[in-house]
Design a protein around this motif. Sequence first.
Motif, mmCIF file in Angstrom:
data_model
loop_
_atom_site.group_PDB
_atom_site.id
_atom_site.type_symbol
_atom_site.label_atom_id
_atom_site.label_comp_id
_atom_site.label_asym_id
_atom_site.label_seq_id
_atom_site.Cartn_x
_atom_site.Cartn_y
_atom_site.Cartn_z
ATOM 1 N N VAL A 152 5.190 3.752 -3.936
ATOM 2 C CA VAL A 152 4.577 2.546 -4.494
ATOM 3 C C VAL A 152 5.557 1.924 -5.488
ATOM 4 N N HIS A 153 5.378 0.619 -5.737
ATOM 5 C CA HIS A 153 6.119 -0.127 -6.757
ATOM 6 C C HIS A 153 7.590 -0.338 -6.425
ATOM 7 N N GLY A 154 7.942 -0.256 -5.117
ATOM 8 C CA GLY A 154 9.280 -0.652 -4.712
ATOM 9 C C GLY A 154 9.473 -2.150 -4.922
ATOM 10 N N MET A 155 10.703 -2.542 -5.255
ATOM 11 C CA MET A 155 10.980 -3.946 -5.569
ATOM 12 C C MET A 155 11.758 -4.626 -4.450
ATOM 13 N N PRO A 156 11.366 -5.845 -4.077
ATOM 14 C CA PRO A 156 12.092 -6.570 -3.031
ATOM 15 C C PRO A 156 13.569 -6.731 -3.376
ATOM 16 N N ASN A 157 14.402 -6.633 -2.333
ATOM 17 C CA ASN A 157 15.847 -6.669 -2.527
ATOM 18 C C ASN A 157 16.481 -7.236 -1.265
ATOM 19 N N ALA A 158 17.338 -8.237 -1.429
ATOM 20 C CA ALA A 158 17.988 -8.867 -0.276
ATOM 21 C C ALA A 158 18.870 -7.888 0.486
ATOM 22 N N LYS A 159 19.296 -6.820 -0.166
ATOM 23 C CA LYS A 159 20.161 -5.834 0.484
ATOM 24 C C LYS A 159 19.378 -4.721 1.177
ATOM 25 N N ARG A 160 18.059 -4.711 1.008
ATOM 26 C CA ARG A 160 17.242 -3.667 1.637
ATOM 27 C C ARG A 160 16.792 -4.186 2.993
ATOM 28 N N ILE A 161 17.491 -3.787 4.029
ATOM 29 C CA ILE A 161 17.255 -4.284 5.385
ATOM 30 C C ILE A 161 16.422 -3.265 6.155
ATOM 31 N N LEU A 162 15.347 -3.717 6.756
ATOM 32 C CA LEU A 162 14.474 -2.830 7.523
ATOM 33 C C LEU A 162 15.120 -2.465 8.848
ATOM 34 N N ALA A 163 14.969 -1.198 9.230
ATOM 35 C CA ALA A 163 15.568 -0.698 10.470
ATOM 36 C C ALA A 163 14.506 -0.036 11.333
ATOM 37 N N GLU A 164 14.775 -0.001 12.628
ATOM 38 C CA GLU A 164 13.890 0.688 13.574
ATOM 39 C C GLU A 164 13.597 2.112 13.078
ATOM 40 N N GLY A 165 12.316 2.478 13.084
ATOM 41 C CA GLY A 165 11.928 3.806 12.653
ATOM 42 C C GLY A 165 11.503 3.908 11.203
ATOM 43 N N ASP A 166 11.782 2.864 10.414
ATOM 44 C CA ASP A 166 11.319 2.827 9.027
ATOM 45 C C ASP A 166 9.812 2.573 8.982
ATOM 46 N N ILE A 167 9.236 2.802 7.812
ATOM 47 C CA ILE A 167 7.915 2.253 7.505
ATOM 48 C C ILE A 167 8.031 1.478 6.198
ATOM 49 N N LEU A 168 7.158 0.486 6.045
ATOM 50 C CA LEU A 168 7.171 -0.370 4.860
ATOM 51 C C LEU A 168 5.756 -0.573 4.355
ATOM 52 N N SER A 169 5.520 -0.187 3.104
ATOM 53 C CA SER A 169 4.246 -0.480 2.456
ATOM 54 C C SER A 169 4.379 -1.772 1.662
ATOM 55 N N ILE A 170 3.486 -2.708 1.934
ATOM 56 C CA ILE A 170 3.446 -3.974 1.201
ATOM 57 C C ILE A 170 2.147 -4.028 0.414
ATOM 58 N N ASP A 171 2.284 -4.077 -0.903
ATOM 59 C CA ASP A 171 1.149 -4.178 -1.815
ATOM 60 C C ASP A 171 1.249 -5.550 -2.480
ATOM 61 N N CYS A 172 0.110 -6.245 -2.556
ATOM 62 C CA CYS A 172 0.120 -7.587 -3.135
ATOM 63 C C CYS A 172 -1.218 -7.856 -3.803
ATOM 64 N N GLY A 173 -1.183 -8.673 -4.829
ATOM 65 C CA GLY A 173 -2.402 -9.121 -5.482
ATOM 66 C C GLY A 173 -2.290 -10.592 -5.821
ATOM 67 N N VAL A 174 -3.425 -11.279 -5.831
ATOM 68 C CA VAL A 174 -3.442 -12.680 -6.251
ATOM 69 C C VAL A 174 -4.591 -12.913 -7.217
ATOM 70 N N ILE A 175 -4.475 -14.015 -7.949
ATOM 71 C CA ILE A 175 -5.525 -14.458 -8.863
ATOM 72 C C ILE A 175 -5.950 -15.857 -8.452
ATOM 73 N N ILE A 176 -7.248 -16.054 -8.289
ATOM 74 C CA ILE A 176 -7.817 -17.383 -8.069
ATOM 75 C C ILE A 176 -9.011 -17.528 -8.999
ATOM 76 N N ASP A 177 -9.027 -18.618 -9.748
ATOM 77 C CA ASP A 177 -10.143 -18.908 -10.652
ATOM 78 C C ASP A 177 -10.407 -17.739 -11.604
ATOM 79 N N GLY A 178 -9.327 -17.079 -12.011
ATOM 80 C CA GLY A 178 -9.444 -16.017 -12.995
ATOM 81 C C GLY A 178 -9.801 -14.653 -12.448
ATOM 82 N N PHE A 179 -9.962 -14.527 -11.120
ATOM 83 C CA PHE A 179 -10.366 -13.251 -10.528
ATOM 84 C C PHE A 179 -9.272 -12.698 -9.625
ATOM 85 N N TYR A 180 -9.050 -11.397 -9.774
ATOM 86 C CA TYR A 180 -7.997 -10.691 -9.059
ATOM 87 C C TYR A 180 -8.506 -10.124 -7.733
ATOM 88 N N SER A 181 -7.578 -10.002 -6.790
ATOM 89 C CA SER A 181 -7.787 -9.200 -5.579
ATOM 90 C C SER A 181 -6.506 -8.421 -5.335
#
Length: 249
Positions: A77-106
């Motif tokens: 968890v908490h990996g940071m996006p990086n232009a040099k981090r290129i995804l390759a066949e056989g990798d896995i990638l966890s993408i965690d994201c949150g947004v706020i709308i009208d003061g409420f988080y998801s």
Amino acid sequence: MAIMIKTAQEIEKMRISGKALRQVHNAIAPHVVPGASTMDLEEIAVKKIAELGAIAAFKGYHGFPAALCTSVNNEVVHGMPNAKRILAEGDILSIDCGVIIDGFYSDAAVTYPIGKVSAGTTKLLEVTKASLEKAIEQCQIGGRLGDISAAVQELCEAEGFGVVREFVGHGIGRAMHEDPQVPNFGAAGKGPRLKAGMVLAIEPMINAGGPEVRVLKDGWTAVTVDGSYSAHFEHTVALTKDGPLVLTR
């Protein structure tokens, strides 16, 4: 522990936030392919969040630099996006994201296979995702918080996987992290009583090997100690008298 109970109107606002977050994940998904960089995915997310009139919940949170957490392979968890981090066949990638709308988080996370992955890795993803669904089923009024935790632990450990202890789910609403903490391990029938109006971010983080993790020198990226792959799935879930309502589906 002060668990915030949301009104029906507040849950509806969180549903709107959750639907927007799902659109962000849906915009990213087709681009999670071999040859893409994790920064490519960050740029797609930032553009989509702006189009939706939302705010990136993670960017600037305790100094985190990006809208996405992008965690590759043994990164939990908490990996940071990086232009040099290129995804390759056989990798896995966890993408965690949150947004706020009208003061409420998801808050929601998905782990993707990159191209063709091993049978063992496929099983890790399938079991982790199934443990999230099993945990959501336990979000019943009158139950206990430990019912949710135990559901994840029992399923994943029965399959030989390690359940991360250092990072847990959480309450969510007008803040990203509210009470209660929602561990992915524990005893059924224990903990606070589940009540209508609770909203929980439930997020199994499961390792193919042992449960131990450590944080890298960047102060953010958590990795498995034994180098095994790690999967992460998450939904924001409201508890209602009619059963669990997944706000980020």
